[in-house]
Design an enzyme around this catalytic site. Sequence first.
Site, PDB file in Angstrom:
ATOM      1  N   ASP A  76       0.872  -1.181   0.000  1.00  0.00           N
ATOM      2  CA  ASP A  76       0.000   0.000   0.000  1.00  0.00           C
ATOM      3  C   ASP A  76       0.907   1.228   0.000  1.00  0.00           C
ATOM      4  O   ASP A  76       1.445   1.617   1.033  1.00  0.00           O
ATOM      5  CB  ASP A  76      -0.906   0.012   1.237  1.00  0.00           C
ATOM      6  CG  ASP A  76      -1.758   1.297   1.255  1.00  0.00           C
ATOM      7  OD1 ASP A  76      -2.626   1.436   2.136  1.00  0.00           O
ATOM      8  OD2 ASP A  76      -1.537   2.174   0.389  1.00  0.00           O
TER       9      ASP A  76
ATOM     10  N   HIS B  40       0.505  17.490   8.923  1.00  0.00           N
ATOM     11  CA  HIS B  40      -0.857  17.156   8.463  1.00  0.00           C
ATOM     12  C   HIS B  40      -1.876  17.733   9.450  1.00  0.00           C
ATOM     13  O   HIS B  40      -1.584  17.866  10.637  1.00  0.00           O
ATOM     14  CB  HIS B  40      -1.053  15.639   8.396  1.00  0.00           C
ATOM     15  CG  HIS B  40      -0.154  14.958   7.433  1.00  0.00           C
ATOM     16  ND1 HIS B  40       1.099  14.465   7.798  1.00  0.00           N
ATOM     17  CD2 HIS B  40      -0.286  14.689   6.104  1.00  0.00           C
ATOM     18  CE1 HIS B  40       1.676  13.911   6.730  1.00  0.00           C
ATOM     19  NE2 HIS B  40       0.870  14.040   5.706  1.00  0.00           N
TER      20      HIS B  40
ATOM     21  N   ASP C 170       2.645  18.806  13.648  1.00  0.00           N
ATOM     22  CA  ASP C 170       2.724  17.819  12.565  1.00  0.00           C
ATOM     23  C   ASP C 170       2.322  18.524  11.258  1.00  0.00           C
ATOM     24  O   ASP C 170       1.538  19.481  11.289  1.00  0.00           O
ATOM     25  CB  ASP C 170       1.728  16.685  12.876  1.00  0.00           C
ATOM     26  CG  ASP C 170       1.816  15.538  11.878  1.00  0.00           C
ATOM     27  OD1 ASP C 170       2.320  14.485  12.249  1.00  0.00           O
ATOM     28  OD2 ASP C 170       1.389  15.735  10.722  1.00  0.00           O
TER      29      ASP C 170
ATOM     30  N   ASP D   5      -6.130   5.552   4.260  1.00  0.00           N
ATOM     31  CA  ASP D   5      -4.697   5.760   4.523  1.00  0.00           C
ATOM     32  C   ASP D   5      -4.258   5.216   5.872  1.00  0.00           C
ATOM     33  O   ASP D   5      -3.539   5.882   6.618  1.00  0.00           O
ATOM     34  CB  ASP D   5      -4.370   7.252   4.446  1.00  0.00           C
ATOM     35  CG  ASP D   5      -4.421   7.754   3.019  1.00  0.00           C
ATOM     36  OD1 ASP D   5      -5.539   8.059   2.558  1.00  0.00           O
ATOM     37  OD2 ASP D   5      -3.374   7.789   2.363  1.00  0.00           O
TER      38      ASP D   5
ATOM     39  N   TYR E 144       8.755  10.965   8.896  1.00  0.00           N
ATOM     40  CA  TYR E 144       9.045   9.804   8.053  1.00  0.00           C
ATOM     41  C   TYR E 144      10.456   9.797   7.486  1.00  0.00           C
ATOM     42  O   TYR E 144      10.876   8.791   6.915  1.00  0.00           O
ATOM     43  CB  TYR E 144       7.985   9.714   6.955  1.00  0.00           C
ATOM     44  CG  TYR E 144       6.624   9.735   7.574  1.00  0.00           C
ATOM     45  CD1 TYR E 144       5.860  10.908   7.603  1.00  0.00           C
ATOM     46  CD2 TYR E 144       6.140   8.623   8.258  1.00  0.00           C
ATOM     47  CE1 TYR E 144       4.648  10.949   8.255  1.00  0.00           C
ATOM     48  CE2 TYR E 144       4.930   8.662   8.920  1.00  0.00           C
ATOM     49  CZ  TYR E 144       4.192   9.819   8.917  1.00  0.00           C
ATOM     50  OH  TYR E 144       2.992   9.874   9.580  1.00  0.00           O
TER      51      TYR E 144
ATOM     52  N   ASP F 207       7.149  15.477  10.634  1.00  0.00           N
ATOM     53  CA  ASP F 207       7.113  15.515   9.162  1.00  0.00           C
ATOM     54  C   ASP F 207       7.079  16.966   8.681  1.00  0.00           C
ATOM     55  O   ASP F 207       7.060  17.234   7.498  1.00  0.00           O
ATOM     56  CB  ASP F 207       5.928  14.721   8.614  1.00  0.00           C
ATOM     57  CG  ASP F 207       4.657  14.904   9.427  1.00  0.00           C
ATOM     58  OD1 ASP F 207       3.721  14.104   9.234  1.00  0.00           O
ATOM     59  OD2 ASP F 207       4.596  15.847  10.242  1.00  0.00           O
TER      60      ASP F 207
ATOM     61  N   HIS G  80      -5.370  11.852  13.533  1.00  0.00           N
ATOM     62  CA  HIS G  80      -6.376  11.742  12.465  1.00  0.00           C
ATOM     63  C   HIS G  80      -7.556  10.868  12.866  1.00  0.00           C
ATOM     64  O   HIS G  80      -8.594  10.888  12.206  1.00  0.00           O
ATOM     65  CB  HIS G  80      -5.752  11.160  11.195  1.00  0.00           C
ATOM     66  CG  HIS G  80      -4.680  12.006  10.614  1.00  0.00           C
ATOM     67  ND1 HIS G  80      -4.879  13.299  10.177  1.00  0.00           N
ATOM     68  CD2 HIS G  80      -3.373  11.760  10.432  1.00  0.00           C
ATOM     69  CE1 HIS G  80      -3.742  13.797   9.716  1.00  0.00           C
ATOM     70  NE2 HIS G  80      -2.807  12.886   9.862  1.00  0.00           N
TER      71      HIS G  80
END
Length: 658
Positions: free
Chosen positions: A20, A174, A172, A92, A305, A265, A135
């Site tokens: 994935d 995101h 973060d 995700d 990451y 990230d 999330h």
Amino acid sequence: MGTALIYDEEMTKYKLLWVDPACKIETPERLTVSYEALVRNALAERCISVPVREATNSEILLVHSEEYLEAVKKTPYMTLEDLKEFTLQYGDVYFHPNIYHCAKLAAGSALQLVDCVMTERVRNGMALVRPPGHHSQHSAANGFCVFNNVAIATRYAKQKYGVKRVLIVDWDIHHGQGVQYCFEDDPSVLYFSWHRYEHQTFWPQLRESDYDSVGKEKGAGFNINVPWNQVGMESSDYLSVFCHVLLPVAYEFCPDLVLVCAGFDSAIGDPEGKMCATPEIFAHLTHLLMNLAGGKLCVVLEGGYNLTSLAQSVCQTVQTLLGDPLPRLANLSGPCRSALESLQCVRSAHRQYWSCLKHAASLPPADISTKRIKLAEEEAKTEVGEEEKSTEEKVWPEPPKRFSPPVRCASVLPDDVTRPDGCKRLGADQDVNPLTASKLKDDDCDTLSRVITLVEKMEQNEICSGLALVCDVTVAMTQVVQHLTPDPVNRVLIVCVGNGKVPSHITRDGKTLVVQINSEETEDQNSKYYIPVFLKKGCSDTSGFMHAVFGLILPLGYEYDPNLVLLVRMPDSGVCDAVWQQLTGLLQSFAKGHTLVLMQENEKAFVGPTTSVLLGDPAPPLENRQAPNTEDLNVVERLRDRLQVNWNLLQTTSECTG
Ligand SMILES: COCC(O)(O)CCCCCNCCCN
Ligand SMILES: [Zn+2]
């Protein structure tokens, strides 16, 4: 009090079991490289190791639904095919037979952190966890997240410790939409998030991630979204948002506890963020939050990451939690135009909710952002192809070692003043350099020669910070500047609190930048390097004073990047204890903590409180304050408008850039 570190290798024991592309970056190595870097840099051993625990059902149900929890409970017994099937209903994210166990440990780690901070077993701490959390939603896993660790910890802190106001800072890259959904109607939780957005073309591509999602009903104003509409944001962009949005609002909110959704990230090198801020920035972001809530700060890992920048950023964060001096941030430019647009939009959207933003400019002209939206959509189409291809390796210098000088704080005090413990007296004459003693001609020359010696030892990194009681602070300030080793890179930031004449020659040739906060108009020396901040209500007005600290002093200090800070308390300044301590704490952002505090002899009552902050203790919270008076807000805004041509970090609107 110490710093807690929560980590358990059990949380490395799950991974992606099928192909994935969206999920392959979320690997167990993220946790192992972070922890191993803390061990290798002798930081783990300085922390108080706190064990993990599983969050209980009722704790998980503080945020998630029963049906969701029941569904996740079944995953340990699923076949590979069932796990794939189960995963398809979410976005995700991936499941694994051991991820439910790890998700309980991740949430439980955040709760352990809250427990040891709230019971004052430690001052602050960090939890290295996976799966991350910000999330995940009431009934959904999403973006590598299963349980919303920080949202659960927030509800837990309120329920168990009666915490009234919680600040969540999400750095973060995101948007933690799961956290936003949880608290958007809750005025007791202020959620702040910046995130790569690119006009809604970047994941999770939500309309509600934009700056105009300010919270709902009673929660209006308590949800702050800062969208980054371009990649490549740098430390300057991040610091501008902290100085001109987050810190003023956070201090007005006056939280009892601060939680950080610490995703790295947002650092340079990350394949998701594609930003350019170096790992040292997290030392500063952490420090700027450490004088809120009396220092009660819980940092919980989210994303990150690039294994190199992740490990370096985690070390920068923990080393700051431990109280070590901060690295200098070299050659900060100023916020880029896109960042200024976002800054202006966010400040304008929140103008009606926060008195510190009352004077914020209105939205930038629509055509700018709509034009950019068109561009972004064009780029997004072409970009997809390139993105796969151009994973060009970003390189950046390894963060410098952050040594703690052997003496954390030294003092030059009259004999009758007791020296606070932990603060070394700058010894008798044997310490004083006879050369300097001879050069000084002044009745106070003994004290002054010891002050000069103190500064010399700071320059040699033998002493980190200092405090001196002198009979005339203006004389002392002048002598210090004159006796600095004539090194071209010597830059001194002088912050004068209170009225009194600052000798004009002191700002000569840009080697010193003087910012004076006072309550009476001084004739304007109209020099770029002398900045009088005239507050009608003077230094006794906490709101106006702190507005000047965030809107002027911090940005100026970051841009000037001094190697020494002089904090001078002018006679009868009227500044109150807590504000003085906050300023002392915040100024340690600069010059690797080399702050010299000068006070008049009769201010010995302030020696203890000042020294405790110089020794690394958090400044006490400022009581919930009345709105700053309009006059003083105006003064700071007008000053900022006038000075931003020379000092880019003062900018808060996009119109001004040419
Ligand atoms: C709280 O989890 C931490 C996180 O925010 O970093 C999760 C990011 C999910 C990113 C999902 N899209 C991946 C696309 C791959 N090119
Ligand atoms: Zn992220």
